[in-house]
Design a protein around this motif. Structure first.
Motif, PDB file in Angstrom:
ATOM      1  N   ALA A   1      -1.886   4.406  -9.795  1.00  3.76           N
ATOM      2  CA  ALA A   1      -3.260   4.079 -10.180  1.00  3.76           C
ATOM      3  C   ALA A   1      -3.932   5.276 -10.838  1.00  3.76           C
ATOM      4  O   ALA A   1      -4.675   5.134 -11.798  1.00  3.76           O
ATOM      5  CB  ALA A   1      -4.047   3.641  -8.950  1.00  3.76           C
TER       6      ALA A   1
ATOM      7  N   VAL B   1       4.589  -0.859  -5.877  1.00  2.00           N
ATOM      8  CA  VAL B   1       4.433  -1.636  -4.636  1.00  2.00           C
ATOM      9  C   VAL B   1       5.804  -1.974  -4.068  1.00  2.00           C
ATOM     10  O   VAL B   1       6.058  -1.827  -2.867  1.00  2.00           O
ATOM     11  CB  VAL B   1       3.645  -2.938  -4.899  1.00  2.00           C
ATOM     12  CG1 VAL B   1       3.463  -3.716  -3.613  1.00  2.00           C
ATOM     13  CG2 VAL B   1       2.296  -2.632  -5.521  1.00  2.00           C
TER      14      VAL B   1
ATOM     15  N   THR C   1       1.967   3.818  -4.915  1.00  2.00           N
ATOM     16  CA  THR C   1       0.970   2.956  -5.548  1.00  2.00           C
ATOM     17  C   THR C   1      -0.267   3.724  -5.995  1.00  2.00           C
ATOM     18  O   THR C   1      -0.750   3.566  -7.108  1.00  2.00           O
ATOM     19  CB  THR C   1       0.526   1.873  -4.557  1.00  2.00           C
ATOM     20  OG1 THR C   1       1.669   1.388  -3.892  1.00  2.00           O
ATOM     21  CG2 THR C   1      -0.147   0.745  -5.259  1.00  2.00           C
ATOM     22  N   TYR C   2      -0.782   4.584  -5.100  1.00  2.00           N
ATOM     23  CA  TYR C   2      -2.030   5.252  -5.441  1.00  2.00           C
ATOM     24  C   TYR C   2      -1.831   6.266  -6.560  1.00  2.00           C
ATOM     25  O   TYR C   2      -2.734   6.505  -7.367  1.00  2.00           O
ATOM     26  CB  TYR C   2      -2.655   5.907  -4.198  1.00  2.00           C
ATOM     27  CG  TYR C   2      -2.017   7.178  -3.734  1.00  2.00           C
ATOM     28  CD1 TYR C   2      -2.482   8.408  -4.187  1.00  2.00           C
ATOM     29  CD2 TYR C   2      -0.957   7.168  -2.844  1.00  2.00           C
ATOM     30  CE1 TYR C   2      -1.903   9.584  -3.773  1.00  2.00           C
ATOM     31  CE2 TYR C   2      -0.375   8.337  -2.418  1.00  2.00           C
ATOM     32  CZ  TYR C   2      -0.850   9.547  -2.881  1.00  2.00           C
ATOM     33  OH  TYR C   2      -0.268  10.706  -2.476  1.00  2.00           O
TER      34      TYR C   2
ATOM     35  N   ARG D   1      -4.417  -2.799 -12.524  1.00  2.00           N
ATOM     36  CA  ARG D   1      -4.031  -4.203 -12.537  1.00  2.00           C
ATOM     37  C   ARG D   1      -5.090  -5.065 -11.888  1.00  2.00           C
ATOM     38  O   ARG D   1      -5.893  -4.600 -11.090  1.00  2.00           O
ATOM     39  CB  ARG D   1      -2.732  -4.377 -11.771  1.00  2.00           C
ATOM     40  CG  ARG D   1      -2.933  -4.099 -10.300  1.00  2.00           C
ATOM     41  CD  ARG D   1      -1.693  -4.311  -9.505  1.00  2.00           C
ATOM     42  NE  ARG D   1      -1.273  -5.701  -9.511  1.00  2.00           N
ATOM     43  CZ  ARG D   1      -0.276  -6.164  -8.769  1.00  2.00           C
ATOM     44  NH1 ARG D   1       0.390  -5.356  -7.987  1.00  2.00           N
ATOM     45  NH2 ARG D   1       0.046  -7.424  -8.819  1.00  2.00           N
TER      46      ARG D   1
ATOM     47  N   CYS E   1       4.161  -0.757 -10.708  1.00  2.00           N
ATOM     48  CA  CYS E   1       3.048  -0.086 -10.026  1.00  2.00           C
ATOM     49  C   CYS E   1       3.438   0.570  -8.700  1.00  2.00           C
ATOM     50  O   CYS E   1       2.576   1.114  -8.006  1.00  2.00           O
ATOM     51  CB  CYS E   1       1.921  -1.070  -9.767  1.00  2.00           C
ATOM     52  SG  CYS E   1       1.143  -1.643 -11.272  1.00  2.00           S
TER      53      CYS E   1
ATOM     54  N   ASN F   1       4.613  -5.468  -9.818  1.00  2.00           N
ATOM     55  CA  ASN F   1       4.681  -4.709  -8.565  1.00  2.00           C
ATOM     56  C   ASN F   1       5.699  -3.581  -8.636  1.00  2.00           C
ATOM     57  O   ASN F   1       5.511  -2.515  -8.054  1.00  2.00           O
ATOM     58  CB  ASN F   1       5.039  -5.633  -7.397  1.00  2.00           C
ATOM     59  CG  ASN F   1       3.844  -6.446  -6.935  1.00  2.00           C
ATOM     60  OD1 ASN F   1       2.712  -6.085  -7.228  1.00  2.00           O
ATOM     61  ND2 ASN F   1       4.093  -7.519  -6.225  1.00  2.00           N
TER      62      ASN F   1
END
Lengths: 311, 249
Positions: B77, B53, B73-74, B83, B51, B48
């Motif tokens: 990605a 979060v 987060t986005y 993940r 990434c 987390n």
């Protein structure tokens, strides 16, 4: 385009034929029907697609009414005043949405509810501009006859409804609609797959606000007099939700049908139960939602037929 | 092997609880890294934190040459960090196909809905879910939903893939199938960090293992070396496991 979207456009086209048959009362009802459908379809973008229970409809309705009303008072033509109300509502709502939509669930509902109250107080206090609690008189449109004016405002509201329906159809089939459906189902997973949730939520909030605001502007010009307790009435926030629930959350056709059904119920109940109309209306809504929890759009003729065959 | 991900003294706490303490770790391109440790050791928190979060309170995270310590987060990605979740997170009303299409659509800027659905078919076929493509995700079995998670992660064209307990809750045939998929991915050149409790899978798949205990890295090295490390046996594997495996070491 799906079958239900075509049905929605056919329904709206049928509403446009109203002036051929009805008198002033029918036109008045038709105008309100279009207004309700605009509110419900707009609410559906945030409430039905993204799953955020917004109570901000009244805020944007009142904003549109006052923005257009004040500009009309300064001699702007109707189209320009409504266009200004629409565009400024989009910008303001998108900016506000980026902040408000960080809250989820009940917290968002309460925050959006307070938006109308904040605007109402602002309007109440800006006496020089808005007339404050005394209300705002809006100059009459040209001196045309009663029927001509009623027809004009009916078609103005109908035009907004058509635009809203087209927006709802386009959003439903687009990347934005797909993104909102993702957000409704699982917001955490949405951002994990690279979806910029803030951006899409703000865009949805802006879109849902601007058509409501346009309807507010036309309403103001239509009734010639608005005051804060009228246009910021919390019922403008609650009714669209009931309509959407009655029609079927998420489906534009269902939501539009829900709006018309609601207006029908309101009118019938109003006429027959003068003393206890709100009570009867409330009871009817509760019964309807108890027996048809997924709204009118869950009533499929083919399914009914199957059920009849199995009995 | 060049470096893909680097963590430099990364710490993360939740009010009083220190979930990660000065974790320094480097992941090379093309490697399959196993991340093991007892429950509550901070494994999922580590993922987390990388990434975006729960961003790190201190320290830096570098991915492919860019500092991503404060990333959203986005954005992570879209950079190629993808993940799977320990607890599967499908869009339950969507079909399996649309679940994967969502991942393909939003992780690549400029992708169209139509193109994303086409790409989704290929990824579903890879994980063996083509027959379930039009079924709502909510109706899939747990094993299928785990594979759906994997297809979603792959649709994001990851450079680095985190697998968070993809085998938890599966029976042995399903585990075997998942392991085969992971082998294929690794052979395809995707860098993988896997959190896993099944030591059989870890030893079978990973080229290197790191062990977390109470938020601190206590071991880092080749699989056989790590499982015979006394600190790891003490904290995680237990004496019985060590004795049973002593012969194989």
């Amino acid at each position: 385009m799906t079958r239900s979207n075509i049905a929605l456009l056919v329904l709206i086209a049928a509403v446009a034929a109203l002036p051929l048959f009805g008198g002033a009362y029918a036109l008045r009802l038709g105008t309100i029907a279009c207004l309700y459908a605009v509110l419900a379809l707009s609410w559906n973008v945030v409430g039905g697609l993204a799953g955020y229970p917004s109570f901000a409809t009244a805020a944007f309705f009142g904003y549109g009414a006052y923005a257009a009303g004040v500009l009309l008072g300064h001699g702007w033509p109707l189209w320009a005043a409504v266009a200004f109300a629409t565009l400024s509502a989009f910008v303001a709502a998108a900016a506000l949405g980026a902040v408000l939509l960080r809250l989820r669930g009940h917290y968002f509902a309460i925050a959006s509810l307070s938006l109308a109250e904040v605007l109402r107080e602002l309007v109440n206090n800006a006496t020089d501009l808005t007339g404050g609690g005394m209300g705002l008189n809006i100059p009459l449109a040209s001196g045309a006859g009663i029927m001509a004016e009623a027809t004009f405002f009916f078609f103005a509201m109908w035009g907004v409804l058509l635009a809203t329906a087209l927006m709802a159809i386009i959003v439903g089939g687009s990347k934005l609609g797909f993104a909102l459906a993702c957000i409704r189902q699982n917001e955490t997973a949405s951002s994990m797959v690279g979806l910029n949730t803030t951006l899409y939520k703000a865009a949805a909030f802006g879109l849902s606000a601007c058509f409501v605001s346009a309807a507010g502007g036309i309403y103001a010009a239509w009734v010639h007099y608005i005051d804060p307790s009228d246009v910021f009435d919390v019922l403008y926030s609650v009714k669209p939700i009931v309509m959407a629930l009655m029609g079927g959350l998420g489906s534009p056709l269902g939501v539009a049908c829900g709006a018309f059904l609601y207006l029908g119920l309101e009118e019938v109940v109003w006429r027959n139960y003068i003393q206890i109309h709100t009570g009867v209306l409330g009871l009817l809504i509760v019964l309807l939602l108890l027996f048809l929890p997924h709204g009118l759009s869950s009533l499929r003729p083919d399914r009914l037929w199957r059920r009849v065959k199995h009995v | 092997m060049s470096e893909l991900l680097r963590l430099e003294r990364v710490s993360r706490h939740f009010s009083g609880l220190q979930a990660l303490r000065d974790v320094t770790l480097s992941v090379a391109r093309g490697e399959v890294l196993g991340l093991i440790g007892p429950n509550g050791a901070g494994k999922t928190t580590l993922v987390n934190t990388i990434c975006g979060v729960t961003p790190a309170n201190s320290g830096t995270v570098t991915f492919d040459g860019t500092d991503i310590t404060r990333i959203k987060t986005y954005q992570a990605a879209r950079l190629g960090l993808s993940r799977t979740f320990q607890i599967v997170q499908p869009f339950s009303e969507f079909t399996a196909l649309d679940n994967v299409a969502a991942a393909a659509l939003f992780s690549q800027p400029g992708a169209s809905l139509k193109g994303a659905r086409e790409a989704a078919r290929a990824h579903l076929a890879f994980v063996g879910l083509e027959a379930q493509a039009l079924q709502p995700a909510a109706t899939l079995t747990l094993a299928m939903r785990k594979r759906l998670e994997l297809a979603k992660a792959l649709a994001m064209k990851p450079k680095l893939l985190f697998l968070d307990e993809v085998n938890a809750g599966l029976n042995s045939a399903e585990v075997e199938r998942a392991t085969r998929l992971i082998h294929e991915l690794a052979a395809g050149g995707i860098t993988i960090v896997m959190i896993e409790h099944l030591m059989k899978v870890v030893l079978n798949v990973c080229t290197r293992i790191v062990v977390l205990h109470n938020g601190t890295l206590i071991a880092d090295g080749a699989p056989r070396e790590v499982i015979s490390n006394p600190a790891v046996v003490e904290a995680y594997l237990g004496q019985k496991y060590a004795q049973r495996n002593a012969g194989h070491g």
